[in-house]
Write an enzyme that holds these catalytic residues in place. Structure first.
Site, mmCIF file in Angstrom:
data_model
loop_
_atom_site.group_PDB
_atom_site.id
_atom_site.type_symbol
_atom_site.label_atom_id
_atom_site.label_comp_id
_atom_site.label_asym_id
_atom_site.label_seq_id
_atom_site.Cartn_x
_atom_site.Cartn_y
_atom_site.Cartn_z
ATOM 1 N N GLU A 44 36.286 32.469 37.309
ATOM 2 C CA GLU A 44 36.265 33.705 38.109
ATOM 3 C C GLU A 44 34.825 34.167 38.304
ATOM 4 O OE1 GLU A 44 36.771 38.383 36.881
ATOM 5 O OE2 GLU A 44 38.141 36.934 35.985
ATOM 6 N N LYS A 133 46.723 41.380 33.394
ATOM 7 C CA LYS A 133 45.440 41.387 32.694
ATOM 8 C C LYS A 133 45.329 42.711 31.932
ATOM 9 C CE LYS A 133 40.672 42.366 33.995
ATOM 10 N NZ LYS A 133 39.722 42.425 35.123
#
Length: 212
Positions: A44, A133
């Site tokens: 990411e 998350k």
């Protein structure tokens, strides 16, 4: 009402996401290759990094198709479109935004929106989140996340992100959390690809010991 994730998390060798906050395009490929070769297949690039879409596109082109590459800190539908143009397939955000989630679904992206409470967790699932998350995970800790997981639908994929390092894997694995985002414990601006690669090797080994 039963809430279920609408898209399965892709099969990865390890459920680890390398967060390269602050990485620059000229170094992104070498660092990403070192991480991927160490056994961490999801990468990411947060959008508050320098020229992030350029880095993402370069990483996508350099790694095998099995890699899951994308962006973090995605806050708008326009950014989702920009991510798709760069070839990114992973979308991570610090919050839950209906427009962002809808646009990501249109692009068939894997989504990990940030949540902290049961209300946020169920809203994220209702909007089609691939995984949750929990952020910042260090504030909730294993006990806090475990309490919330107790009311989530079976099969919900829960990730711990924020203040988490490989030293924490075992504690979270005991409550069934085996997905982690690794930021500053893995990469900080100024580190070489070799340094990051060594940290990634250690993180992969720690994940194997605690979670496999």
């Amino acid at each position: 009402m039963s809430v279920e994730p609408t898209k399965p998390f892709p099969h990865l060798q390890r459920n680890l996401v390398a967060i390269l906050r602050g990485v620059a395009p000229h170094e992104a490929v070498d660092i990403a290759k070192a991480i991927f070769e160490a056994g961490i297949e999801a990468i990411e690039v947060p959008l508050n990094s320098p020229d992030p879409f350029r880095s993402i596109e370069a990483i996508v082109n350099a790694l095998p198709e099995t890699a899951l590459v994308g962006a973090g800190t995605v806050l708008s539908a326009q950014q989702v479109d920009d991510l798709a143009r760069a070839g990114g397939k992973l979308l991570v955000s610090p919050n839950i935004d209906a427009d962002v989630m809808a646009r990501a679904k249109n692009h068939a992206m894997v989504t990990m929106p940030g949540v902290f409470t049961p209300t946020e967790a169920f809203r994220a699932l209702a909007l089609g989140a691939s995984a949750l998350k929990f952020f910042p995970a260090s504030a909730l800790g294993p006990k806090g996340i475990s309490a919330i997981c107790a009311v989530l639908p079976a099969g919900t994929i829960v990730g711990a992100v924020g203040g988490v390092s490989d030293a924490d894997f075992a504690d979270f694995a005991r409550i069934g959390v085996k997905t982690f985002g690794l930021g500053s414990s893995l990469y900080k601006p100024g580190m070489t690809a070799a340094e990051v690669g060594n940290k990634a090797i250690a993180a992969a080994a720690a994940w194997d010991a605690a979670c496999s």
